[in-house]
Each structure stands twice: as C-alpha cells, then as structure tokens.
Motif scaffolding. Structure first.
Motif, short mmCIF file in Angstrom:
data_model
loop_
_atom_site.label_atom_id
_atom_site.label_comp_id
_atom_site.label_asym_id
_atom_site.label_seq_id
_atom_site.Cartn_x
_atom_site.Cartn_y
_atom_site.Cartn_z
N GLU A 1 -1.29 0.98 -14.44
CA GLU A 1 -1.69 2.25 -14.55
C GLU A 1 -3.21 2.33 -14.50
OE1 GLU A 1 1.43 4.75 -17.10
OE2 GLU A 1 -0.45 4.72 -17.93
N GLN B 1 9.76 4.13 -2.19
CA GLN B 1 8.44 3.78 -2.53
C GLN B 1 8.15 3.16 -3.83
OE1 GLN B 1 6.75 7.63 -1.37
NE2 GLN B 1 5.86 6.60 0.34
N THR B 2 9.19 2.79 -4.25
CA THR B 2 9.40 2.41 -5.72
C THR B 2 9.38 0.67 -5.81
OG1 THR B 2 10.28 4.35 -6.85
CG2 THR B 2 10.34 2.40 -8.04
N ARG C 1 0.79 -1.19 0.02
CA ARG C 1 -0.06 -0.07 -0.09
C ARG C 1 0.83 1.36 -0.06
NH1 ARG C 1 -3.05 -2.38 3.59
NH2 ARG C 1 -4.86 -3.54 2.69
N ARG D 1 4.36 3.79 -4.44
CA ARG D 1 3.81 4.99 -5.27
C ARG D 1 4.40 4.84 -6.98
NH1 ARG D 1 0.85 5.11 -2.40
NH2 ARG D 1 0.60 6.54 -0.35
N ARG D 2 5.32 3.87 -6.98
CA ARG D 2 5.56 3.96 -8.42
C ARG D 2 6.06 2.67 -8.68
NH1 ARG D 2 11.06 5.68 -9.41
NH2 ARG D 2 11.39 6.04 -11.82
N LEU E 1 -2.47 -5.10 -6.56
CA LEU E 1 -2.12 -3.60 -6.31
C LEU E 1 -3.35 -2.91 -6.22
CD1 LEU E 1 1.16 -3.20 -8.00
CD2 LEU E 1 1.07 -2.99 -5.35
N ALA F 1 -4.28 -0.06 -10.99
CA ALA F 1 -3.84 0.51 -9.65
C ALA F 1 -3.56 1.82 -9.64
CB ALA F 1 -2.48 -0.48 -9.18
N HIS F 2 -3.63 2.63 -10.79
CA HIS F 2 -3.63 3.96 -10.78
C HIS F 2 -2.19 4.52 -10.18
CE1 HIS F 2 -7.44 4.78 -12.29
NE2 HIS F 2 -8.02 4.32 -11.45
N LEU F 3 -1.23 3.41 -10.65
CA LEU F 3 0.22 4.16 -10.08
C LEU F 3 0.91 4.16 -11.43
CD1 LEU F 3 1.10 1.42 -7.47
CD2 LEU F 3 0.72 3.81 -7.04
N ARG G 1 -5.96 -0.76 -3.47
CA ARG G 1 -6.13 0.80 -3.49
C ARG G 1 -7.60 1.13 -3.91
NH1 ARG G 1 -1.13 -0.14 -4.28
NH2 ARG G 1 0.46 1.40 -3.42
#
Ligand code: M6R
Length: 365
Positions: A73, A98-99, A48, A51-52, A176, A76-78, A180
């Motif tokens: 994308e 966070q990657t 969670r 971020r990337r 993922l 997970a909108h990441l 989210r």
C-alpha cells in the motif's frame, strides 16, 4: 551444528544479520533504485497491469504478509489483502486477472497454504510463492516465486524466516512501486535502509542481556498483552505468538489504540503489557496509551528507539533499537521480542526447539 548456542531458536535469531544479507543479495538494482527477482516469471508490462495483491499464509508467515500489505500500500499504492490460507480455500474469495496472488511459507509444505495455492490454480490464476525451503511442494507447484535463502530453519518457532520474508516483501513492494509512482529518491532511501539492516540487527542482538532482565519481569505472569500501531501491529502479533508457542504463557496482540475497547479490562499488576513503540507517527498517542496502563498499575515493557528518554521514563524497562527508516523499523523491532520469548521459555525450563503440541511444518489441514 549448534556451536555456541544451546538451542536452534537462539542460533537462528543470531543468524539474522546474515540471513537478511542473503535475502538482499543480488536483488538490488541501484541504478534504477529498484529490485529484481530471478523467478517471478512476470514481465514489467504484466506487473504494471496489476491492480490488487492478495497474500495467503498461516502463522508467522501470515504476520509477515500483514506487513507486506502495508509495504504494498505504502510503496506501490495498490490495495492488498491478507487471507488465512485455511479460510481462503473455502471462501470463494474473488480473484481476477489483475490480481497478483502470493502464498508465503517457510517450509513450503504447510497443508493449508498448499490448499490455497491449489485452489487459486484450479480457478485458473497464476500463483506466486515466497518460500524458504528449496524444492518444497509449494515451491514446485507455484508458477513463480522468490526464495528467502535463509538456510534450514530447525527451531519450531519461526524467526529468521520471518525477517527474510519482510525483506523480500519490502523488495517486492519497491519493485511494484518503482513501476508506478514511487520516486527514485524514495527508492534509494529504502535501499539504503535495507542495506543498513544487518549491522542494525547486530546492534539489537547485543542488547540480549537487557532482554534477559526483561524476561525475569515476565516469567511469573500468566498472561501478557502485546500492543503496536500501524506497521508495528503485526510485530505485536508476532511477539505474542512467539511467547505463546514456546513459553506457554498466554499472550494477545492488539493494535495499541484498540486496547481501550476491551483488553484494558485485563490490566492489573500481574499482567504485563509489551508496547512496540519506536519513535515515529502517532508516538505521542502511544505514550498516552502507556499512561493508561500505568494508571491501572500494569507493568510495562517497551521496544523503543534508542535515546527516547520520554518513553524510557514511562515504562519499567525499555529495550532499545536503532533509529531506522519507518519501513525497516518493524524488522528491527521484532528481534527483541523473539529474544524475549526465548528467554522467558528458558527461565521456565521449556523445551524450546520442540514445544508441546507443535510440529515444524503442519502437513495436515
Ligand atoms: O512453514 P510455514 O511458514 O508455512 O508455516 C506456517 C505456520 O505453521 C508457522 O509459521 C507457525 O505459526 C510457526 N510455528 C510460527 O513460529
């Protein structure tokens, strides 16, 4: 071992209903409309925080990663990025805690990909690997990962590993996404679509005689264009790579709309275009692009949705695939292109399982 097949490549293409099933086995969590992986070694809490996502790979595995970028994308909108492993290593590409960093490799022995993995580790980041070969160097050195379970891939041209990579990437993105904002219903729809894939691939394999006919239309050419939009752009790249590798016919993959920015200059009656054009968003625009090729007397083949008469009327030959979920459609669309490359190479008398200048795993930089 080859059984009724003349070449490993064709055998492996035909194994895909089973290898896709094996990539899914034990990984679906129906009650939660999500996926699970034994070896990721990351908790839901850690996932969670991501971020990337960054993928590094080569060749066909790189094409799979391009689709992975779309999946991440969309589900997970990441933000996700795809790197050539050979470039990543020397680029000082930014990573942070966070990657999520993945390498993809069928063999698990590709020197460039191993180099990228070691570079990320050297910089202190946890590494994950999506690998087919159990116990390979990449599988052993990564901190966690997912096996494809596609069985040994012998043909130099990667086929079944590619579709398994796509399935695993879709499952990862689902996982993922469900941690989210992805809804339960959307998760269930994707799971249902993934479960349908083995039977749908079976139906695509049944059009092999039509693909052979299409191969006859390509065999005299010296160059071909492969065009696809959105999720089908990586499929166009992969179709072109397959043709180059085993038939030595020059082919380029482009995003469909990019054609008019240069490659259209190549179109003539001797240069076939292969459109990856299943129904879905932007289909009308693709039909317009096909008309532009026709107007310049370019031969056109298309992979399209079964029953799409409008497309079928516009092209010299359409290779039909079943209607499917927008995220699984590209997995179906790549199968006729694998067969197309195979049959062009066979008609040209090429050494399909051992194409010139290529090795199954590239263990030098
Ligand atoms: O074993 P890997 O997935 O790491 O291999 C990467 C590429 O060398 C490989 O995909 C190559 O492009 C294949 N010959 C494609 O058919």
């Amino acid at each position: 071992e080859l059984g009724r097949f003349e070449h490993y490549m064709r055998k492996e293409i035909h194994e895909q209903p089973n290898t896709v099933r094996d990539a899914l086995r034990g990984r679906l969590r129906l009650a939660e409309a999500s996926a699970q992986f034994g070896g990721l070694n990351l908790t839901a809490r850690q996932l969670r925080r991501v971020r990337r996502v960054v993928f590094a790979a080569c060749g066909t595995s790189w094409h799979a990663a391009l689709l992975g970028e779309h999946y991440i994308e969309k589900l997970a909108h990441l933000p996700a990025e795809v790197e050539y492993a050979s470039e990543f290593r020397y680029r000082n590409a930014p990573l942070d805690d966070q990657t999520l960093f993945f390498v993809l490799s069928q063999s698990g022995e590709t020197a460039d990909t191993l180099g990228a993995l070691r570079e990320a580790r050297r910089r202190g980041f946890p590494t994950l690997a999506i690998v087919n070969t159990v116990g390979s160097t990449i599988a052993r050195e990564a901190d966690g990962g997912v096996y494809l379970h596609a069985g040994p891939e012998i043909g130099v041209a990667s086929t079944k590993a590619f579709t398994s990579q796509l399935v695993v990437l879709a499952l990862l993105a689902l996982h993922l996404g469900r941690l989210r904002h992805l809804s339960y219903d959307e998760g269930r729809r994707l799971i249902a679509a993934l479960e349908e894939l083995p039977d749908q691939i079976e139906r695509v394999l049944a059009i092999e005689p039509q693909v052979e006919e299409a191969a006859h239309r390509m065999v005299q050419a010296t160059s071909a264009l492969y065009l696809g939009r959105d999720l089908n752009f990586p499929i166009a790249l992969e179709g072109a790579l397959k043709l180059k590798e085993i038939s030595y016919l020059h082919a380029e993959g482009y995003p469909t709309a990019e054609m008019k920015h240069g490659p259209i200059a190549l179109i003539d009656p001797a240069t076939p275009s292969v459109f990856v054009a299943p129904r879905g968003g932007l289909h009308a625009k693709t039909l317009g692009n096909i008309e532009e090729v026709r107007a310049r007397k370019g031969p056109v083949l298309a992979v399209g949705t079964q029953g799409d008469d409008q497309l079928a009327r516009l092209v010299d030959q359409m290779l039909p695939i079943p209607e499917a979920h927008p995220l699984t459609q590209p997995i179906l669309a790549c199968v006729p292109l694998q067969l197309l490359a195979y049959h062009v190479a066979r008609l040209k008398g090429c050494d399909i399982d051992k194409p010139r200048n290529l090795a199954k795993s590239v263990t030098v930089e």
